[in-house]
Design a protein around this motif. Structure first.
Motif, PDB file in Angstrom:
ATOM      1  N   GLY A 143      -6.946 -11.347   7.809  1.00 51.87           N
ATOM      2  CA  GLY A 143      -6.392 -12.691   7.915  1.00 51.87           C
ATOM      3  C   GLY A 143      -6.446 -13.212   9.342  1.00 51.87           C
ATOM      4  N   LEU A 144      -5.382 -13.895   9.769  1.00 52.42           N
ATOM      5  CA  LEU A 144      -5.398 -14.534  11.085  1.00 52.42           C
ATOM      6  C   LEU A 144      -4.643 -13.716  12.134  1.00 52.42           C
ATOM      7  N   ASP A 145      -4.703 -12.410  12.000  1.00 51.70           N
ATOM      8  CA  ASP A 145      -4.006 -11.527  12.936  1.00 51.70           C
ATOM      9  C   ASP A 145      -4.911 -11.280  14.149  1.00 51.70           C
ATOM     10  N   PHE A 146      -4.632 -12.003  15.261  1.00 49.01           N
ATOM     11  CA  PHE A 146      -5.555 -11.949  16.396  1.00 49.01           C
ATOM     12  C   PHE A 146      -5.450 -10.656  17.199  1.00 49.01           C
ATOM     13  N   SER A 147      -4.372  -9.891  16.941  1.00 48.92           N
ATOM     14  CA  SER A 147      -4.267  -8.616  17.649  1.00 48.92           C
ATOM     15  C   SER A 147      -5.320  -7.638  17.119  1.00 48.92           C
ATOM     16  N   ARG A 148      -5.876  -7.961  15.920  1.00 50.38           N
ATOM     17  CA  ARG A 148      -6.904  -7.071  15.357  1.00 50.38           C
ATOM     18  C   ARG A 148      -8.295  -7.688  15.485  1.00 50.38           C
TER      19      ARG A 148
ATOM     20  N   LEU B 190     -14.288  -8.715  14.675  1.00 53.95           N
ATOM     21  CA  LEU B 190     -15.631  -8.789  15.283  1.00 53.95           C
ATOM     22  C   LEU B 190     -16.576  -7.767  14.649  1.00 53.95           C
ATOM     23  N   LYS B 191     -16.029  -6.619  14.256  1.00 57.86           N
ATOM     24  CA  LYS B 191     -16.856  -5.588  13.642  1.00 57.86           C
ATOM     25  C   LYS B 191     -17.309  -5.980  12.238  1.00 57.86           C
ATOM     26  N   ALA B 192     -16.521  -6.858  11.599  1.00 54.45           N
ATOM     27  CA  ALA B 192     -16.846  -7.265  10.229  1.00 54.45           C
ATOM     28  C   ALA B 192     -17.903  -8.373  10.195  1.00 54.45           C
ATOM     29  N   ILE B 193     -18.370  -8.762  11.388  1.00 57.07           N
ATOM     30  CA  ILE B 193     -19.432  -9.774  11.447  1.00 57.07           C
ATOM     31  C   ILE B 193     -20.768  -9.053  11.645  1.00 57.07           C
TER      32      ILE B 193
END
Lengths: 202, 182
Positions: free
Chosen positions: A144-149, A154-157
């Protein structure tokens, strides 16, 4: 002979009732497998994979594949003809109807609404492929929109795919001379890039 | 006779160059049928796709039948359809007969992962071309936006969007026509 007639009839029905493109034939194929015992659920899944990884319309590919499994080469021809026959008949009727109503103001007005709708449906289908191609979508939606992760996101792109897409966009849109090149050239080049850089990780 | 053969061969060519279903056929059709052969305009292609969405059958076949019919009547429509399915028949039969694990081969998977990227870019370019001739005012832009968002968020059959858009088109243009009269 009976088998051929049955094949033709089953695919004729599929062609008649599956509205909205090749993938709409899928539920019909599942129930056909159950009812007629011509193939298993697992074979349908294989069929989809083969149909998607070969050229040609997916619905036609699936009909050909099932027809072959069921009754050899005549089977593949008969199943395909069965699938396309209702389309051809319906479209020929619609085309004749349109010819006589082409200048009817209501038909013209309807097309004013249909054209952006048609474009939007194509864009939506394209975005579906984009999601599948460039992202590991299930990972992204679970984060989701959890920017701490952000690292996980980035790895899922799929970055190599994004780079290839950017290069293709620049080539086909940015360079005037190259925009005249036939699209099949870029498809072939992308296949080679996919093999060399192991795009599927296989 | 020559034109009938041309219809068959052109659509066989379109069939063999289409990777990933009817939508992926669009950029190839724009090149072969609109730009090269002038058998249809961008607008007509869009109309065929819209009708193909809400009539039975495979969209690629529906579009092929339309264009063939327009060129050479019923016989033309049958020949373009046979043309567009011809490569599938041969390729799929060969794969079904000789390659049992075709879709699992590493080379096939990698090649198609690459091809999918290209198909995305080609569809994007094709949609931009359509957009230019389909969306000429705000109302058309709204129809485009609403249907794009709805079809991304819901699983509704495209048939409903096509019907709703046709009704919206008639309503919007009728109001415009009435205003122009007044």
């Amino acid at each position: 002979m009976m088998l051929y007639l049955q094949l033709f009839w089953e695919f004729f029905k599929t062609g008649l009732f599956a509205v909205g493109g090749g993938m709409a034939t899928l539920p019909f194929l599942y129930s056909m497998g159950d009812k007629m015992g011509w193939f298993t659920q697992a074979q349908v899944a294989d069929m989809v994979a083969v149909s998607e990884s070969t050229p040609g319309p997916i619905g036609v590919n699936m009909a050909t594949y099932v027809g072959y499994l069921t009754a050899g080469i005549p089977g593949s021809i008969i199943a395909t003809l069965g699938l396309v026959t209702p389309s051809v008949i319906v479209i020929l009727i619609v085309a004749m109807f349109l010819k006589s109503f082409r200048n009817n103001p209501y038909v013209e007005r309807a097309f004013y609404g249909l054209r952006p709708a048609s474009t939007a449906l194509i864009a939506a289908a394209g975005l579906g492929v984009v999601r599948l191609t460039f992202f590991d979508w299930s990972t992204i939606t679970s984060i989701g929109l959890d920017f701490s992760r952000i690292m996980e996101i980035l790895k899922a792109i799929h970055w190599p795919a994004i780079i290839l897409a950017a290069v293709l966009l620049v080539i086909t849109r940015g360079i005037k001379k190259l925009s005249k090149v036939h699209p099949i050239v870029w498809i072939a080049a992308s296949a080679v890039v996919g093999i060399v850089f192991r795009f599927a990780g296989a | 006779m020559k034109e009938l053969l041309d219809l068959f061969l052109t659509f066989a060519k379109v069939g063999v160059m289409t990777f990933g279903g009817g939508y992926a056929m669009l950029p190839i059709l724009q090149r072969e049928v609109v730009d090269r052969k002038h058998w249809a305009t961008q607008e007509e292609l869009m109309d065929y796709y819209a009708i193909g969405q809400c009539t039975p059958g495979v969209i690629a076949v529906n579009t092929a039948t339309f264009i063939g019919q327009k060129q050479r009547g019923v016989l033309g429509g049958i020949l373009t359809t046979l043309g567009v399915v011809f490569p599938s028949l041969i390729i799929i039969t060969i794969i079904a007969a000789f390659v049992s694990n075709f879709a699992d081969l590493a080379i096939v998977k990698n090649a198609f992962a690459g091809i999918r990227v290209c198909v995305c870019v080609l569809i994007f370019n094709a949609v931009l071309k359509l957009w230019k001739s389909a969306v000429k005012d705000v109302a058309a832009g709204i129809i485009f936006g609403v249907i794009l968002i709805l079809s991304l968020l819901t699983n509704l059959s495209p048939v409903w969007y096509v019907i709703a858009a046709a009704i919206a088109g008639i309503a919007i243009q009728s109001i415009k026509a009435r205003r122009a009269m007044a």
